[in-house]
Design a protein around this motif. Structure first.
Motif, PDB file in Angstrom:
ATOM      1  N   THR A 267       0.813  -1.219   0.000  1.00 23.04           N
ATOM      2  CA  THR A 267       0.000   0.000   0.000  1.00 23.04           C
ATOM      3  C   THR A 267       0.844   1.265   0.000  1.00 23.04           C
ATOM      4  OG1 THR A 267      -1.660  -1.222   1.277  1.00 23.04           O
ATOM      5  CG2 THR A 267      -1.900   1.180   1.175  1.00 23.04           C
ATOM      6  N   TYR A 268       1.903   1.289   0.787  1.00 19.47           N
ATOM      7  CA  TYR A 268       2.645   2.534   0.999  1.00 19.47           C
ATOM      8  C   TYR A 268       4.004   2.572   0.301  1.00 19.47           C
ATOM      9  CZ  TYR A 268      -0.832   2.802   4.707  1.00 19.47           C
ATOM     10  OH  TYR A 268      -2.012   2.802   5.404  1.00 19.47           O
TER      11      TYR A 268
ATOM     12  N   ARG B 152      -9.321  -2.798   5.107  1.00 16.35           N
ATOM     13  CA  ARG B 152      -8.448  -2.161   4.127  1.00 16.35           C
ATOM     14  C   ARG B 152      -9.254  -1.341   3.124  1.00 16.35           C
ATOM     15  NH1 ARG B 152      -4.165  -5.585   1.202  1.00 16.35           N
ATOM     16  NH2 ARG B 152      -3.398  -3.454   0.853  1.00 16.35           N
TER      17      ARG B 152
ATOM     18  N   HIS C   4      -7.182   1.350   1.020  1.00 12.12           N
ATOM     19  CA  HIS C   4      -6.009   0.589   0.594  1.00 12.12           C
ATOM     20  C   HIS C   4      -6.231  -0.080  -0.758  1.00 12.12           C
ATOM     21  CE1 HIS C   4      -4.310  -0.010   4.954  1.00 12.12           C
ATOM     22  NE2 HIS C   4      -4.473   1.251   4.620  1.00 12.12           N
TER      23      HIS C   4
END
Length: 269
Positions: free
Chosen positions: A74-75, A229, A234
């Motif tokens: 995700t990041y 999520r 996400h």
């Protein structure tokens, strides 16, 4: 060169996994859980404390490992198209292994059911076994699972189309349907007239339906994580490999349950 620096300069789309303590922790926790279960069931350990400790260690290590994977996807942007294809392929191979496990259980069931010997009374179910009726909780669970397959497909298509509201609502309903299924299965087990120790019928029945039950518990957790999520943005219409694998998992378990229902509950009574 550090891991982050190496990742920035790599000339290929694959993910260089950072050193992590969680895979070895999960491995030792699984080994401890298997050994403690076996030793407890055979009377070498007089209580369940070691089993509970192993289970807590396994769950804790898994949660921390999954947290890192979610962060990478995700990041950190590590889950490229090539990585996602590899994850999907790996998950499909896992599904194949699951199908083969259940195929072995069906083989064990048919081996005794199609030619019951004198020790079983020459009939199936064996003499003295009161089988679970297919028109009771098993039929309700079948309807629930078929409904969950429809709602999760509705949610998945809504996510692909960018309809966040419908995607969330469909996933929310699916999660609760699976929780209801697990609850009904637990009620069935606690009210059944036989146990896993009641001969070959009890062993193969609880091995087949119980293994599916454990998979459904894991599925409920996977759906809950995906719902969390999705609520936290996400998952996008183009990037939701975790949700895709969960949807595949649900449909595979649906099909396996249909065979379990037809063979174990309907044909075998």
């Amino acid at each position: 060169m550090t891991y982050l620096e190496r990742s920035r300069h790599q000339q290929f789309p694959f993910h260089l996994v950072a050193p992590s303590p969680w895979p070895i922790m999960v491995s030792f926790a699984l080994l401890s859980l298997a050994l403690s279960l076996a030793l407890t069931m055979h009377g070498y350990i007089g209580n369940m404390n070691v089993v509970y400790l192993s289970l807590v260690s396994l769950l804790g290590s898994s949660v921390l490992w999954f947290r890192d994977i979610i962060a990478e996807a995700t990041y950190l942007g590590d889950h490229t198209i090539a990585v996602r294809k590899g994850i999907n392929m790996g998950f499909l191979l896992f599904v194949v292994s699951e199908v083969l496990i259940f195929s072995g259980l069906f083989w064990a069931y048919f081996h005794s059911a199609m030619s019951p010997d004198v020790t079983l009374g020459g009939v199936w179910p064996p003499v003295g076994i009161q089988a679970v009726q297919p028109t009771e909780l098993p039929l309700l669970n079948t309807i629930i699972l078929l409904a969950s397959g429809a709602t999760v497909t509705y949610s998945h298509h809504a996510l692909i189309e960018g309809n966040r509201k419908n995607a969330l609502s469909g996933l929310f309903i699916t999660t609760w349907l699976i929780i209801i299924f697990v609850t009904c299965q637990y009620i069935e087990y606690t009210n059944a007239a036989f146990t896993i120790s009641d001969g070959v019928y009890g062993s193969v029945f609880y091995a087949g339906t119980g293994l599916h039950f454990l998979h459904m518990v894991m599925l409920a957790a996977m759906l809950a994580v995906n719902y969390w999520r999705m609520r936290n943005y996400h998952l996008t219409s183009q990037h939701h490999v975790g949700y895709e694998t969960t949807v595949i998992y649900l449909h595979v378990l649906d099909v396996i349950w249909l065979f379990l229902y037809i063979v174990f509950y309907w044909w075998g009574v």
